[in-house]
Write an enzyme that holds these catalytic residues in place. Structure first.
Site, PDB file in Angstrom:
ATOM      1  N   ALA A  67       0.859  -1.188   0.000  1.00 22.61           N
ATOM      2  CA  ALA A  67       0.000   0.000   0.000  1.00 22.61           C
ATOM      3  C   ALA A  67       0.891   1.232   0.000  1.00 22.61           C
ATOM      4  O   ALA A  67       2.042   1.182   0.439  1.00 22.61           O
ATOM      5  CB  ALA A  67      -0.878  -0.016   1.248  1.00 22.61           C
ATOM      6  N   GLY A 112       0.577  -5.319   0.789  1.00 24.76           N
ATOM      7  CA  GLY A 112      -0.583  -5.384  -0.110  1.00 24.76           C
ATOM      8  C   GLY A 112      -0.235  -5.967  -1.476  1.00 24.76           C
ATOM      9  O   GLY A 112      -1.116  -6.479  -2.174  1.00 24.76           O
ATOM     10  N   GLU A 115      -0.306  -9.639  -0.878  1.00 25.67           N
ATOM     11  CA  GLU A 115      -1.724  -9.988  -0.719  1.00 25.67           C
ATOM     12  C   GLU A 115      -2.440  -9.986  -2.074  1.00 25.67           C
ATOM     13  O   GLU A 115      -3.313 -10.817  -2.320  1.00 25.67           O
ATOM     14  CB  GLU A 115      -2.387  -9.007   0.258  1.00 25.67           C
ATOM     15  N   GLU A 135       4.668  -4.929   7.237  1.00 21.25           N
ATOM     16  CA  GLU A 135       3.758  -3.998   7.934  1.00 21.25           C
ATOM     17  C   GLU A 135       4.110  -3.767   9.401  1.00 21.25           C
ATOM     18  O   GLU A 135       3.918  -2.670   9.920  1.00 21.25           O
ATOM     19  CB  GLU A 135       2.305  -4.489   7.833  1.00 21.25           C
TER      20      GLU A 135
HETATM   21  N1  COA Z   1       4.563   3.293  -0.481  1.00 20.08           N
HETATM   22  C1  COA Z   1       4.987   4.474  -0.938  1.00 20.08           C
HETATM   23  N2  COA Z   1       6.170   4.663  -1.555  1.00 20.08           N
HETATM   24  C2  COA Z   1       6.947   3.579  -1.691  1.00 20.08           C
HETATM   25  C3  COA Z   1       6.584   2.316  -1.232  1.00 20.08           C
HETATM   26  C4  COA Z   1       5.318   2.194  -0.600  1.00 20.08           C
HETATM   27  N3  COA Z   1       4.861   1.027  -0.168  1.00 20.08           N
HETATM   28  N4  COA Z   1       7.575   1.452  -1.505  1.00 20.08           N
HETATM   29  C5  COA Z   1       8.525   2.143  -2.128  1.00 20.08           C
HETATM   30  N5  COA Z   1       8.171   3.443  -2.245  1.00 20.08           N
HETATM   31  C6  COA Z   1       8.909   4.529  -2.865  1.00 20.08           C
HETATM   32  C7  COA Z   1      10.043   5.012  -1.972  1.00 20.08           C
HETATM   33  O1  COA Z   1       9.574   5.920  -1.004  1.00 20.08           O
HETATM   34  C8  COA Z   1      10.959   5.651  -2.997  1.00 20.08           C
HETATM   35  O2  COA Z   1      10.441   6.915  -3.327  1.00 20.08           O
HETATM   36  P1  COA Z   1      11.464   8.174  -3.516  1.00 20.08           P
HETATM   37  O3  COA Z   1      12.293   7.794  -4.724  1.00 20.08           O
HETATM   38  O4  COA Z   1      10.548   9.320  -3.766  1.00 20.08           O
HETATM   39  O5  COA Z   1      12.272   8.241  -2.260  1.00 20.08           O
HETATM   40  C9  COA Z   1      10.786   4.748  -4.220  1.00 20.08           C
HETATM   41  O6  COA Z   1       9.555   4.055  -4.023  1.00 20.08           O
HETATM   42  C10 COA Z   1      11.888   3.732  -4.373  1.00 20.08           C
HETATM   43  O7  COA Z   1      11.992   3.008  -3.157  1.00 20.08           O
HETATM   44  P2  COA Z   1      13.340   2.917  -2.281  1.00 20.08           P
HETATM   45  O8  COA Z   1      12.931   2.662  -0.860  1.00 20.08           O
HETATM   46  O9  COA Z   1      14.206   4.101  -2.522  1.00 20.08           O
HETATM   47  O10 COA Z   1      14.013   1.639  -2.923  1.00 20.08           O
HETATM   48  P3  COA Z   1      14.994   0.604  -2.208  1.00 20.08           P
HETATM   49  O11 COA Z   1      15.537  -0.245  -3.291  1.00 20.08           O
HETATM   50  O12 COA Z   1      15.954   1.290  -1.328  1.00 20.08           O
HETATM   51  O13 COA Z   1      14.038  -0.296  -1.280  1.00 20.08           O
HETATM   52  C11 COA Z   1      12.037  -1.525  -0.736  1.00 20.08           C
HETATM   53  C12 COA Z   1      13.017  -1.074  -1.840  1.00 20.08           C
HETATM   54  C13 COA Z   1      10.865  -2.242  -1.394  1.00 20.08           C
HETATM   55  C14 COA Z   1      12.760  -2.511   0.217  1.00 20.08           C
HETATM   56  C15 COA Z   1      11.555  -0.288   0.063  1.00 20.08           C
HETATM   57  O14 COA Z   1      11.078   0.677  -0.857  1.00 20.08           O
HETATM   58  C16 COA Z   1      10.453  -0.563   1.051  1.00 20.08           C
HETATM   59  O15 COA Z   1      10.714  -1.098   2.127  1.00 20.08           O
HETATM   60  N6  COA Z   1       9.210  -0.169   0.697  1.00 20.08           N
HETATM   61  C17 COA Z   1       8.072  -0.279   1.591  1.00 20.08           C
HETATM   62  C18 COA Z   1       7.549  -1.686   1.607  1.00 20.08           C
HETATM   63  C19 COA Z   1       6.418  -1.812   2.615  1.00 20.08           C
HETATM   64  O16 COA Z   1       6.550  -1.553   3.781  1.00 20.08           O
HETATM   65  N7  COA Z   1       5.249  -2.269   2.116  1.00 20.08           N
HETATM   66  C20 COA Z   1       4.074  -2.487   2.931  1.00 20.08           C
HETATM   67  C21 COA Z   1       3.255  -1.249   3.004  1.00 20.08           C
HETATM   68  S1  COA Z   1       1.819  -1.504   3.994  1.00 20.08           S
END
Ligand code: COA
Length: 261
Positions: A67, A112, A115, A135
């Protein structure tokens, strides 16, 4: 309705491809994307009469990274409840559409996103894919069906390990525990999803659709009721033209031509 965050492509053999298209945020799902998915699955898909549907993520890094955290952060209590409720409706819709859905997991499938993949019928993962439920790192827990659909696949212990730690697993581990059905080289994930979709598209569509109902609905029932449902549904297949064609084609030693009737 025009779509902003999803792409829909109808391909030969009555196969559709839906791409979640927010690559800058690793295809994170915001309200608008969920609305578009609902619009597609509820209103457009029934008219399209697809034999199979593939869901994937845009770009090279993610299926769906969950999400949209920025959007969730700014939600008020009531809005969050509506958001969760809406996501549940969309995922139940995806799970119950007649066309089999294949998740082509081309990278991160988190929260999500994982999911969403679990609402599909079959999951094909790139060897680079990473799956999990982060989460708890955000102070919540997977609430779009995650705790329930994962438990039904993995059992209690593995689900709790994934959900309580928030750690990701790689594609091979996901395959080992049964979270995905196939792992393929990164560049082949769509090709493999298409191969499965084409195979399904060439089978008797009534048989495939009724089998989906028998498997999904039956898995929620006790065995006696589920077997009764199975008997009833397979008898419906017997009344179809496709059944006559399928059996006759076998006896004639040729490929069947199914009409979905
Ligand atoms: N919601 C909003 N933005 C998200 C996102 C999410 N779930 N997942 C990634 N992004 C965005 C990041 O904020 C970043 O934006 P920016 O370039 O404006 O800073 C962009 O996507 C790239 O992600 P980044 O974190 O820089 O890449 P990474 O390779 O360092 O890490 C992940 C990749 C997937 C490990 C990391 O993005 C992450 O942990 N995302 C969240 C996953 C999560 O918690 N999902 C469950 C949500 S309920």
């Amino acid at each position: 309705m025009g779509y902003e965050f999803i792409l829909y492509d109808r391909q030969p053999d009555d196969i559709g491809v839906i791409t979640i298209n927010r690559p800058k945020v690793l295809n994170a799902l915001n309200w608008q994307t969920l609305r578009e998915l609902r619009e597609f699955f509820e209103y457009l898909l029934p008219k399209e009469n697809l034999k199979s549907l593939i869901i994937t993520g845009a770009g090279d890094r993610a299926f769906v990274a969950g999400a949209d955290i920025l959007e969730m952060y700014n939600m008020k209590d009531r809005e969050f409840q509506e958001y969760v409720d809406f996501a549940h409706k969309v995922y139940e819709l995806i799970e119950s559409v007649p066309s089999p859905c294949i998740a082509a997991i081309n990278g991160y499938a988190l929260g999500g996103g994982c999911e969403l993949a679990l609402s599909c019928d079959i999951r094909v993962a790139s060897e680079k894919a990473k799956l999990g439920f982060p989460e708890v790192k955000l102070g919540i827990f997977p609430g779009w069906g995650g705790t329930q659909r994962v438990t039904r696949i993995l059992g209690l212990g593995r689900t709790k390990e994934l959900v309580f730690t928030g750690e990701m697993i790689d594609a091979n581990e996901a395959f080992r525990v049964g979270l995905v059905e196939k792992v393929v080289p990164h560049e082949s994930v769509m090709e493999e999803a298409r191969r499965i979709a084409h195979t399904i598209a060439n089978r008797g569509p009534i048989g495939v659709r009724l089998a989906k109902i028998a498997i999904n609905a039956g898995s929620e029932m006790d065995l006696k009721k589920a077997l009764l449902l199975e008997k009833t549904l397979v008898s419906l297949c017997f009344d179809s033209e496709d059944r006559i064609e399928g059996m006759k084609a076998f006896l004639d030693k040729r490929e069947p031509t199914f009409k979905g009737k």
